[in-house]
Design a protein around this motif. Structure first.
Motif, PDB file in Angstrom:
ATOM      1  N   ARG A 185      -9.893 -19.035  52.683  1.00  0.00           N
ATOM      2  CA  ARG A 185     -11.168 -19.681  53.013  1.00  0.00           C
ATOM      3  C   ARG A 185     -11.207 -21.075  52.400  1.00  0.00           C
ATOM      4  N   ALA A 186     -11.771 -22.018  53.139  1.00  0.00           N
ATOM      5  CA  ALA A 186     -11.835 -23.420  52.704  1.00  0.00           C
ATOM      6  C   ALA A 186     -13.187 -23.716  52.057  1.00  0.00           C
ATOM      7  N   PHE A 187     -13.135 -24.396  50.918  1.00  0.00           N
ATOM      8  CA  PHE A 187     -14.321 -24.791  50.180  1.00  0.00           C
ATOM      9  C   PHE A 187     -14.216 -26.260  49.808  1.00  0.00           C
ATOM     10  N   GLN A 242      -8.921 -24.112  48.488  1.00  0.00           N
ATOM     11  CA  GLN A 242      -8.789 -22.916  49.301  1.00  0.00           C
ATOM     12  C   GLN A 242      -8.643 -21.725  48.364  1.00  0.00           C
ATOM     13  N   ASP A 243      -9.294 -20.603  48.687  1.00  0.00           N
ATOM     14  CA  ASP A 243      -9.144 -19.423  47.846  1.00  0.00           C
ATOM     15  C   ASP A 243      -7.944 -18.609  48.317  1.00  0.00           C
ATOM     16  N   PHE A 268     -19.523 -26.527  41.448  1.00  0.00           N
ATOM     17  CA  PHE A 268     -20.254 -25.881  42.532  1.00  0.00           C
ATOM     18  C   PHE A 268     -19.337 -25.921  43.741  1.00  0.00           C
ATOM     19  N   LEU A 269     -19.141 -24.793  44.385  1.00  0.00           N
ATOM     20  CA  LEU A 269     -18.287 -24.734  45.568  1.00  0.00           C
ATOM     21  C   LEU A 269     -19.123 -24.332  46.768  1.00  0.00           C
ATOM     22  N   PHE A 270     -18.878 -24.981  47.903  1.00  0.00           N
ATOM     23  CA  PHE A 270     -19.541 -24.541  49.123  1.00  0.00           C
ATOM     24  C   PHE A 270     -18.512 -24.322  50.217  1.00  0.00           C
ATOM     25  N   LEU A 271     -18.754 -23.266  50.985  1.00  0.00           N
ATOM     26  CA  LEU A 271     -17.860 -22.822  52.046  1.00  0.00           C
ATOM     27  C   LEU A 271     -17.931 -23.760  53.242  1.00  0.00           C
ATOM     28  N   ASP A 291     -13.240 -24.791  57.873  1.00  0.00           N
ATOM     29  CA  ASP A 291     -11.784 -24.801  57.751  1.00  0.00           C
ATOM     30  C   ASP A 291     -11.357 -25.926  56.822  1.00  0.00           C
ATOM     31  N   THR A 292     -10.057 -26.026  56.557  1.00  0.00           N
ATOM     32  CA  THR A 292      -9.566 -27.042  55.617  1.00  0.00           C
ATOM     33  C   THR A 292      -9.783 -28.456  56.155  1.00  0.00           C
ATOM     34  N   GLN A 293      -9.702 -28.646  57.464  1.00  0.00           N
ATOM     35  CA  GLN A 293      -9.934 -29.973  58.033  1.00  0.00           C
ATOM     36  C   GLN A 293     -11.374 -30.428  57.794  1.00  0.00           C
ATOM     37  N   THR A 294     -12.307 -29.499  57.930  1.00  0.00           N
ATOM     38  CA  THR A 294     -13.709 -29.823  57.681  1.00  0.00           C
ATOM     39  C   THR A 294     -13.911 -30.174  56.210  1.00  0.00           C
ATOM     40  N   ALA A 295     -13.319 -29.392  55.317  1.00  0.00           N
ATOM     41  CA  ALA A 295     -13.425 -29.663  53.877  1.00  0.00           C
ATOM     42  C   ALA A 295     -12.862 -31.049  53.563  1.00  0.00           C
TER      43      ALA A 295
END
Length: 164
Positions: free
Chosen positions: A95-97, A90-91, A139-142, A145-149
Motif C-alpha cells: 500500500r502507498a502512503f 510503501q508498507d 503522520f501517514l495518509f493512504l 498508488d505509488t504514482q499518486t503518492a
C-alpha cells in the motif's frame, strides 16, 4: 477498483466544502519578490483535519453520500508549516502512503487529537485522503498508488518526479 471510484465520487463534495478551510496567504504577498511568488505558486499546501463518523460539537457535517456523513473540524490539526519532511512510502503489503514528518508544534497538535478521531488530508485545496494514521513524529495518509503518492510529494515540494 470500483471502491476507489465510489470513494473519489464521494469525496468531491467534501473537497468543495473543505476548500473554504484552506489557509490563505497574507496581503503582503503583493510586495514579495517575483521569485518568491513563483515559489508560492509551485507548491501545494497541506492541511490535516480531525474527523469523526459521529457528531462532534464544533465539527461540521459533511455528507459523503446518501447514507454516510462524517463530521470534520473547522480548523486543521496541522498544516504545511508544521512539516519538516515529506516522502512517499510503501508498507509491506504494497500500500502507498505519504509520510509527513512533523515539527514539535505539529506533533503536539496531532497528539492533542483524541484517539477515536480520524483524519481528512487536503492537498492543494483537494481531498487527498480520508485515511490517516499517527506514527511517532510522523503522520501517514493512504493514497491510491505509488504514482499518486509521488505526485503529491512533488506538488508539496515543488519538485516534479524524475521521468522514467
Amino acid at each position: 477498483m470500483k471502491l476507489s471510484r465510489k470513494l473519489a465520487l464521494a469525496v468531491l463534495p467534501l473537497a468543495a466544502i473543505l476548500a473554504g478551510c484552506q489557509s490563505t496567504g497574507s496581503s503582503s504577498s503583493q510586495a514579495a519578490a517575483p521569485a518568491a511568488q513563483a515559489q508560492q505558486i509551485q507548491v501545494a499546501n497541506v492541511e490535516v483535519f480531525a474527523a469523526s463518523d459521529k457528531v462532534v460539537k464544533g465539527y461540521r457535517a459533511v455528507k459523503l453520500n446518501e447514507k454516510q456523513t462524517i463530521y470534520v473540524a473547522n480548523e486543521p490539526v496541522f498544516t504545511r508549516a508544521d512539516l519538516t519532511a515529506i516522502e512517499p512510502v510503501q508498507d509491506n503489503q504494497g500500500r502507498a502512503f505519504v509520510r509527513l514528518q512533523l515539527n514539535e508544534n505539529g506533533v503536539k497538535a496531532l497528539n492533542a487529537v483524541p484517539a477515536n478521531r480520524g483524519f481528512v488530508t487536503v492537498v492543494g485545496g483537494q481531498v487527498a485522503s480520508l485515511s490517516g494514521v499517527r506514527d511517532g513524529n510522523n503522520f501517514l495518509f493512504l493514497t491510491r498508488d505509488t504514482q499518486t503518492a509521488q505526485a503529491i510529494v512533488g506538488a508539496v515540494t515543488g519538485q516534479q518526479p524524475a521521468a522514467k
